[in-house]
Design a protein around this motif. Structure first.
Motif, short mmCIF file in Angstrom:
data_model
loop_
_atom_site.label_atom_id
_atom_site.label_comp_id
_atom_site.label_asym_id
_atom_site.label_seq_id
_atom_site.Cartn_x
_atom_site.Cartn_y
_atom_site.Cartn_z
N LEU A 120 36.01 -68.82 17.92
CA LEU A 120 36.48 -69.51 16.72
C LEU A 120 35.72 -69.05 15.47
O LEU A 120 36.28 -69.04 14.37
CB LEU A 120 36.36 -71.02 16.89
CG LEU A 120 37.32 -71.63 17.91
CD1 LEU A 120 37.10 -73.14 18.00
CD2 LEU A 120 38.77 -71.32 17.55
N ILE A 121 34.47 -68.67 15.63
CA ILE A 121 33.71 -68.10 14.51
C ILE A 121 34.37 -66.80 14.07
O ILE A 121 34.57 -66.55 12.87
CB ILE A 121 32.25 -67.86 14.90
CG1 ILE A 121 31.52 -69.21 15.02
CG2 ILE A 121 31.53 -66.98 13.88
CD1 ILE A 121 30.12 -69.11 15.58
N TRP A 122 34.75 -65.98 15.02
CA TRP A 122 35.42 -64.72 14.68
C TRP A 122 36.78 -64.98 14.05
O TRP A 122 37.17 -64.29 13.10
CB TRP A 122 35.58 -63.86 15.93
CG TRP A 122 34.28 -63.35 16.47
CD1 TRP A 122 33.07 -63.35 15.85
CD2 TRP A 122 34.05 -62.77 17.76
NE1 TRP A 122 32.10 -62.81 16.66
CE2 TRP A 122 32.67 -62.44 17.85
CE3 TRP A 122 34.87 -62.51 18.85
CZ2 TRP A 122 32.13 -61.86 18.97
CZ3 TRP A 122 34.32 -61.92 19.98
CH2 TRP A 122 32.96 -61.59 20.04
N VAL A 123 37.50 -65.98 14.55
CA VAL A 123 38.80 -66.34 13.97
C VAL A 123 38.62 -66.76 12.51
O VAL A 123 39.39 -66.36 11.62
CB VAL A 123 39.47 -67.47 14.77
CG1 VAL A 123 40.66 -68.05 14.01
CG2 VAL A 123 39.93 -66.95 16.14
N ALA A 124 37.61 -67.57 12.24
CA ALA A 124 37.33 -68.02 10.87
C ALA A 124 37.07 -66.83 9.95
O ALA A 124 37.58 -66.77 8.82
CB ALA A 124 36.14 -68.96 10.86
N MET A 125 36.28 -65.89 10.41
CA MET A 125 35.93 -64.73 9.59
C MET A 125 37.15 -63.84 9.35
O MET A 125 37.33 -63.30 8.25
CB MET A 125 34.79 -63.96 10.24
CG MET A 125 33.50 -64.79 10.34
SD MET A 125 32.18 -64.02 11.30
CE MET A 125 31.65 -62.74 10.17
N VAL A 126 38.01 -63.70 10.35
CA VAL A 126 39.21 -62.87 10.20
C VAL A 126 40.19 -63.51 9.22
O VAL A 126 40.71 -62.86 8.31
CB VAL A 126 39.88 -62.64 11.57
CG1 VAL A 126 41.29 -62.07 11.39
CG2 VAL A 126 39.05 -61.70 12.43
N SER B 258 36.46 -58.35 11.37
CA SER B 258 37.22 -58.62 10.14
C SER B 258 37.27 -57.40 9.23
O SER B 258 38.29 -57.13 8.59
CB SER B 258 36.62 -59.82 9.39
OG SER B 258 35.26 -59.59 9.07
N SER B 259 36.20 -56.61 9.19
CA SER B 259 36.19 -55.39 8.38
C SER B 259 37.15 -54.36 8.94
O SER B 259 37.83 -53.66 8.18
CB SER B 259 34.78 -54.81 8.31
OG SER B 259 33.88 -55.70 7.70
#
Length: 443
Positions: free
Chosen positions: A337-343, A288-289
């Motif tokens: 999905l955790i990565w999708v949420a953070m993005v 996300s960063s």
């Protein structure tokens, strides 16, 4: 005939040099600041608060993290005062020195097993020095970029120092991931955690070299040349633009709150509540960063086309609506999905943070702009950024590891920002940034 193009080219080169210096220096300072947040969420509970449970130790570690935010308004006030009196550049150099020194000293700090209660005490002191330094950093960095920028590109150029924030976060978490993978958890928790802090000394030398090469802000120089420097800028600000300061703080509170939930608290949630590897959350922060390096510039540019307030409002609404879906995605325990949420969460955040530098700069007149932008920004950071990860952990304990109180908290701060935006002016086509006379209260 060739003189005008030459002057324009030189001005463009000077602007790019200033923007690069603001970006690199800000990235280094936020690398220092975020190192602490990452370490507080992952290892400081064991090193400095070993006699408490895992959750209580994490809460105490994050409380020392909050100490940096307590010092940020003070840094904004003091450096804002001198930034409006003696110039932006000198304050940028001072803030970088303070951050680098404090971060390097944390790298050699004895733990509780060696120094007892003095270990967390010294940790808090150094964290407050960090907070003081970063409190003065933001105002100077964004003003140097915005005040050097062409009038129709302030949003884009002002977003470059903002990009330094995810760049610093990316660097800090990248170093942590590399070291934990290379050393293993045991060695990293014993001595490897010190390495990222010690690296700060070398990075600060690079940042200082770059910042010492840039020219002072033309807007501040214009104030000096006109003999219009305010000897008591904070008092003038409070007397003439206190409403604007409060509105700026309200506008920022949502952006700042969710940022630390998405980048600091999420580390605790994923590892403690979901029972997943810390690398899952750290990798999500990295992804996300990395995307924020581009999205912040895009939304800054978009604010040049359609307005600061309009883009900011869209980000605030999107982030408020995403509060519960963010945790629903985390609770699937699916890495993807955790990565999708953070993005998704960070994109909504970037819609607010990208235009913020130009927006806050344009709200205040040149004589008190460093003080005004810094105070509005840092006051909100104390209330939002400093408290949000601690409050989130506390709410997690009260709700027996359920996320709903944290989502409600995100909605509440979103509502506060929406109200502040309702009463804040649009600025991107105004000329307040070029004014150097006595400040007038924004309508």
């Amino acid at each position: 005939m060739s003189a005008a193009p030459t002057v324009t080219a030189q001005k463009g080169m000077s602007t790019r040099r200033v923007v690069l210096a603001s970006f690199i220096g800000t990235a280094i300072e936020w690398y220092d600041f975020y190192l602490y947040g990452t370490a507080a969420a992952l290892v400081f509970n064991k090193l400095f608060f070993p006699s408490f449970s895992a959750l209580a130790g994490t809460l105490l570690a994050l409380s020392t993290y909050t100490a940096g935010f307590i010092a940020r308004p003070l840094g904004g006030i003091v450096m804002g005062h001198f930034g409006d009196r003696v110039g932006r550049k000198s304050m940028l150099v001072l803030s970088l020195l303070m951050m680098g020194t404090a971060t390097t000293l944390i790298g050699v700090l004895p733990t509780y097993a060696v120094a007892g209660v003095w270990a967390p005490v010294l940790l808090v002191v150094l964290r407050m020095v960090q907070g003081f330094g970063v409190g003065g950093e933001w105002g100077g960095a964004v003003l140097m970029a915005v005040e050097h920028a062409p009038r129709n590109s302030r949003g884009y150029f002002g977003a470059w120092p903002q990009v330094g924030v995810p760049a610093g976060l990316l660097l800090a978490n990248g170093v942590f991931i590399t070291l934990t993978s290379a050393l293993g958890d045991a060695a990293f928790s014993t001595w490897g955690w010190r390495i990222p802090f010690l690296l700060s000394a070398a990075l600060v030398l690079v940042g200082l070299f770059i910042r010492l090469q840039i020219e002072e802000s033309p807007d501040f120089q214009q104030v000096v040349d006109a003999g219009d420097v305010d000897r008591r800028p904070l008092m003038t600000l409070v007397r003439t633009q206190r409403r604007t300061v409060l509105l700026a703080a309200g506008v920022k509170i949502m952006q700042n709150s969710i940022f630390y939930i998405f980048t600091v608290f999420v580390l605790t949630y994923v590892t403690t509540v979901l029972g997943l590897s810390k690398s899952v959350a750290l990798t999500g922060v990295l992804i996300s960063s990395a995307l924020s390096l581009f999205s912040l510039l895009f939304f800054g540019w978009l604010s040049d086309q359609y307005g600061r307030r309009r883009v900011y409002l869209a980000g605030t609404i999107a982030s408020t609506l995403f509060a519960f879906p963010f945790f629903w995605l985390l609770d699937t325990r699916s890495t993807l999905l955790i990565w999708v949420a953070m993005v998704i969460g960070m994109i909504g955040h970037d819609m607010m943070y990208g235009p913020q530098a130009a927006y806050f700069s344009e709200l205040f007149d040149a004589r008190v702009r460093y003080s005004g932008a810094s105070l509005g920004y840092q006051f909100s950071s104390l209330l939002a950024g400093g408290l949000s990860p601690v409050l989130a952990v506390a709410l997690l304990g009260v709700a027996n590891n359920h996320h709903w109180p944290i989502a409600v908290y995100m909605i509440v701060v979103g509502a506060i920002s929406l109200v502040a935006l309702r009463f804040s002016p649009e600025t991107y086509r105004g000329d307040r940034l070029t004014q150097t006379g006595a400040p007038q209260e924004c309508p």
